[in-house]
Design a protein around this motif. Structure first.
Motif, short mmCIF file in Angstrom:
data_model
loop_
_atom_site.label_atom_id
_atom_site.label_comp_id
_atom_site.label_asym_id
_atom_site.label_seq_id
_atom_site.Cartn_x
_atom_site.Cartn_y
_atom_site.Cartn_z
N LYS A 2 34.37 12.83 -39.29
CA LYS A 2 32.98 13.22 -39.13
C LYS A 2 32.86 14.73 -38.92
O LYS A 2 33.79 15.38 -38.43
N THR A 3 31.70 15.26 -39.26
CA THR A 3 31.44 16.69 -39.13
C THR A 3 31.65 17.16 -37.70
O THR A 3 32.23 18.22 -37.46
N GLU A 4 31.19 16.38 -36.71
CA GLU A 4 31.35 16.78 -35.31
C GLU A 4 32.83 16.89 -34.92
O GLU A 4 33.22 17.81 -34.21
N GLU A 5 33.64 15.97 -35.40
CA GLU A 5 35.07 16.02 -35.11
C GLU A 5 35.72 17.24 -35.78
O GLU A 5 36.61 17.88 -35.20
N LYS A 6 35.29 17.56 -36.99
CA LYS A 6 35.81 18.76 -37.67
C LYS A 6 35.46 20.02 -36.87
O LYS A 6 36.27 20.92 -36.72
N PHE A 7 34.23 20.05 -36.36
CA PHE A 7 33.76 21.19 -35.58
C PHE A 7 34.60 21.33 -34.31
O PHE A 7 35.10 22.40 -33.99
N LYS A 8 34.77 20.23 -33.58
CA LYS A 8 35.56 20.26 -32.35
C LYS A 8 37.02 20.65 -32.63
O LYS A 8 37.62 21.43 -31.88
N PRO A 84 21.60 19.82 -30.36
CA PRO A 84 21.85 18.73 -31.32
C PRO A 84 21.10 18.89 -32.66
O PRO A 84 21.58 18.45 -33.69
N GLY A 86 20.73 21.65 -34.15
CA GLY A 86 21.33 22.78 -34.86
C GLY A 86 20.79 24.13 -34.45
O GLY A 86 21.34 25.16 -34.85
#
Length: 89
Positions: A2-8, A84, A86
């Motif tokens: 997921k995008t959030e996991e990539k960001f983290k 959240p 953005g």
């Protein structure tokens, strides 16, 4: 992923890279605890000492194993300010 996991994950990897490379940023202002001629790249965290304070208030700052610089502090503070939706607070 997921995008959030990539960001983290990107934040974590940037902090790790900063902790590994920070000691080489100012080559003339660090005092490495260990000097190893055979070490031509950094592959693990190290304790080290940094001369800070300018010309008249010079002192030695002892940097702990795995510490990261103000660059990572700024990156994390900006990341915490993203809402959240953005927008940045």
């Amino acid at each position: 992923m997921k995008t959030e996991e990539k960001f983290k994950s990107s934040l974590k990897l940037a902090a790790i890279g900063d902790a590994l490379g920070w000691m080489t940023e100012f080559k003339n202002s660090i005092i490495p605890i260990e000097k190893k001629p055979e070490m031509n790249r950094i592959t693990s965290f190290h304790k080290w000492k940094k001369l800070v304070g300018g010309r008249f208030h010079l002192y030695i700052d002892e940097i702990k194993l795995g510490s990261y610089s103000d660059d990572t502090q700024l990156m994390l503070s900006v990341a915490r300010s993203i809402e959240p939706d953005g927008l940045v607070d």
